[in-house]
Design an enzyme around this catalytic site. Structure first.
Site, short mmCIF file in Angstrom:
data_model
loop_
_atom_site.label_atom_id
_atom_site.label_comp_id
_atom_site.label_asym_id
_atom_site.label_seq_id
_atom_site.Cartn_x
_atom_site.Cartn_y
_atom_site.Cartn_z
CG ASP A 185 -1.80 1.19 1.27
OD1 ASP A 185 -1.42 2.26 0.76
OD2 ASP A 185 -2.92 1.06 1.79
CG HIS A 186 1.42 4.41 -3.09
ND1 HIS A 186 0.16 4.15 -3.51
CD2 HIS A 186 1.57 5.75 -3.16
CE1 HIS A 186 -0.45 5.29 -3.82
NE2 HIS A 186 0.39 6.29 -3.62
CG HIS A 248 -4.17 4.55 -0.57
ND1 HIS A 248 -3.27 3.52 -0.58
CD2 HIS A 248 -4.37 4.88 -1.87
CE1 HIS A 248 -2.94 3.25 -1.85
NE2 HIS A 248 -3.61 4.06 -2.63
C1 BG6 Z 1 -3.49 4.91 -6.20
C2 BG6 Z 1 -4.83 4.97 -6.84
O1 BG6 Z 1 -3.41 3.82 -5.33
O2 BG6 Z 1 -3.25 6.11 -5.48
C3 BG6 Z 1 -4.95 6.18 -7.75
O3 BG6 Z 1 -5.06 3.78 -7.60
C4 BG6 Z 1 -4.58 7.43 -7.01
O4 BG6 Z 1 -6.25 6.29 -8.30
C5 BG6 Z 1 -3.26 7.27 -6.28
O5 BG6 Z 1 -4.50 8.49 -7.95
C6 BG6 Z 1 -2.98 8.46 -5.38
O6 BG6 Z 1 -1.69 8.34 -4.86
P1 BG6 Z 1 -0.87 9.64 -4.42
O7 BG6 Z 1 0.42 9.08 -3.92
O8 BG6 Z 1 -0.74 10.51 -5.63
O9 BG6 Z 1 -1.69 10.31 -3.34
#
Ligand code: BG6
Length: 503
Positions: A185-186, A248
């Site tokens: 989960d980044h 997230h």
């Molecule tokens: C991803 C989603 O996990 O996270 C995307 O699939 C989203 O739809 C993105 O745009 C948002 O990540 P960040 O790091 O730009 O907040």
């Protein structure tokens, strides 16, 4: 600086290497680690995908990706050349039963040249329907059997609902040991997200007041200005609840609400997070409309640009009811949080890109200042800004300068940019390095994923059973449908509008 042991020789195999994730995120992250000399001395990347490409064309494609998406530009040709020498490509169709033999011999050849068995990391950067065939291929080839050396990294989406996530966990569980599986989960790799643990538990200042006695409500906002970009086919089947909330936003909620872990060990931290998910009050189907809101953007103006509506986006159904905005009221049924609403909202095509957690405190129990003194009085709050302008702000009441006793509000701010001169690594840099080191703290365990699905599945089911119920549109460039404001207004609350770029 403490000395760390050198990292073991490592081969990263990216399955789905011709896709966007490799070009935009994975390779730029690995390249930055290379520039920072954080990669193992012996290191190779093998890209695998169906598309026919030779090594040079693959490298060129990735070079473009680094030039466009890396936090550092390609300044030095020599550094790129050194990095590119570690890259190679294999055209394989992982779905075909005959696939993988070339991969297996490539791995053996690299290890023979190094004269030792390497850690092998298989990164499944593939669409959901290819996850199982790709994992099965690794099992069939026997290249991911050594629990001490071989790891599997899985990208989201991990399932579509509770049942499919359980099925995928069962499937992977039959092929690999849980400690080999790294579910990404980044958000957990973001610097400020990790800082929530430090902020709460490395200071004795906040933890005593971090509970229902002092906290009135918590708001978590993850707002994006972008639409669905090129991902209409995926997004139209997912929607904001699956794409952002199940992973997230719930992870952010866990970090804000969890109890202190007994150690920094991956499982101690993950246990405390699972406790939060298990304590979330289940959504009752009859009451969902009061605590869950969904919306979809129509045409509007975002950051001064006119943009099309969601249904006009490529690869999106013209009568789609997929939500691009979602807002919820969660309650956590435990001793610490009883009665404190946690409001979560996320959406695409909102006015600004910002992710933040606002913790709003109760009013002081006794207000003895004369009423004229407190006209602009506002309760304390702590805002943890995840992006942009990573940092933490605290709003306090102060006496306004002058001969009369008048109160005003003031902000105390900590900003990463000002406090530390070192640049912040991208989430994928942190996470990939953790997989290389074998540290699973920032990754999702099987039961965490399932508990998160358990929380959102009743909402998904309710929404899918009556697609028109509670569905409304919002103009692109606004803060979502009015129903989201009404939801919090029912508890006499209102959303805090994030202040972006404010000095
Ligand atoms: C991803 C989603 O996990 O996270 C995307 O699939 C989203 O739809 C993105 O745009 C948002 O990540 P960040 O790091 O730009 O907040």
């Amino acid at each position: 600086m403490p000395q760390t042991a050198p990292l073991a020789p490592t081969i990263v195999v990216i399955i789905g290497a011709a896709g966007d994730l490799a070009r935009r995120k994975l390779i730029p992250a690995l390249y930055n680690l290379h520039l920072d000399r954080q990669l193992p001395e012996r290191f190779a990347i093998v890209g695998v995908a169906r598309r026919p490409l030779d090594d040079d064309a693959f490298r060129e494609r990735l070079r473009d990706g680094v030039a466009s998406f890396s936090r550092r530009t390609l300044t030095e040709e020599t550094s790129w050349q050194q990095f590119a020498a570690a890259l190679s490509y294999l055209s394989e169709d992982v779905v075909s039963p005959a696939s993988g033999l070339a991969l297996s011999s490539r791995l053996t050849a690299i290890e023979q040249a190094w004269g030792q068995r390497a850690n092998r990391i298989y990164y499944l950067a593939v669409p959901p329907e290819m996850m199982e065939p790709a994992a099965a291929m690794l099992q069939r080839l026997g290249v991911c059997r050594d629990c001490a050396h071989d790891r599997l990294v899985i990208e989201k989406p991990f399932g579509r609902d509770l049942a499919s996530a359980q099925a995928l966990n069962r499937f992977l569980g039959e092929l690999f040991v849980e400690s080999q599986i790294y579910r990404i989960d980044h958000y957990l790799g973001k610097e400020t997200v990790q800082n929530i643990l430090a902020f709460r538990f490395a200071n004795s200042l906040f933890e005593p007041i971090w509970n229902r006695r002092y906290i009135d409500q918590v708001q978590i906002t993850v707002a994006e200005t972008v639409g669905v970009e090129e991902r209409g086919d995926y997004y139209d089947r997912a929607g904001a609840l699956r794409d952002m909330v199940q992973n997230h936003l719930l992870q952010l909620l866990c970090l804000v609400a969890m109890e202190p872990p007994i150690s920094f060990a991956a499982d101690d931290i993950r246990n405390k997070k699972v406790d939060v998910l298990r304590a979330i009050r289940p959504f009752h189907p009859d009451a969902i409309h009061r605590v869950a809101v969904r919306g979809q953007y129509r045409r509007g103006t975002v950051l001064g640009q006119e943009v099309r509506g969601y249904r006009e986006e490529p690869k999106v159904a013209q009568d789609s009811t997929t939500e691009t905005f979602a807002a919820f009221t969660f309650h956590i049924d435990n001793w610490r949080w009883q009665g404190v609403p946690f409001y979560l909202r996320t959406g695409k095509r909102l006015p600004t890109k910002v992710s933040e957690i606002a913790v709003l405190f109760h009013e002081p129990p006794h207000q003895f200042f004369p009423s004229a003194a407190v006209e602009s009085w506002q309760p304390n709050r702590i805002v943890i800004r995840i992006q942009p302008e990573e940092g933490i702000g605290t709003r306090i009441q102060v006496k306004q300068p002058g001969t009369r006793m008048l109160l005003g509000t003031a902000e105390m701010r900590f900003r990463y940019r000002d406090a530390f001169r070192t640049p912040t690594p991208e989430a994928y840099e942190t996470l990939l390095l953790d997989v290389i080191r074998g540290d699973a703290t920032l990754f999702m365990r099987a039961d965490q994923i399932e508990s998160a699905w358990q929380v959102v599945t009743p909402i998904l089911e309710a929404w899918e059973s009556v697609p028109a119920a509670g569905f409304s549109e919002y103009a692109a460039g606004t803060w979502g449908p009015e129903a989201a404001d009404l939801m919090v207004a029912r508890q006499r609350h209102s959303w805090l509008q994030p202040s972006v770029g404010e000095e």
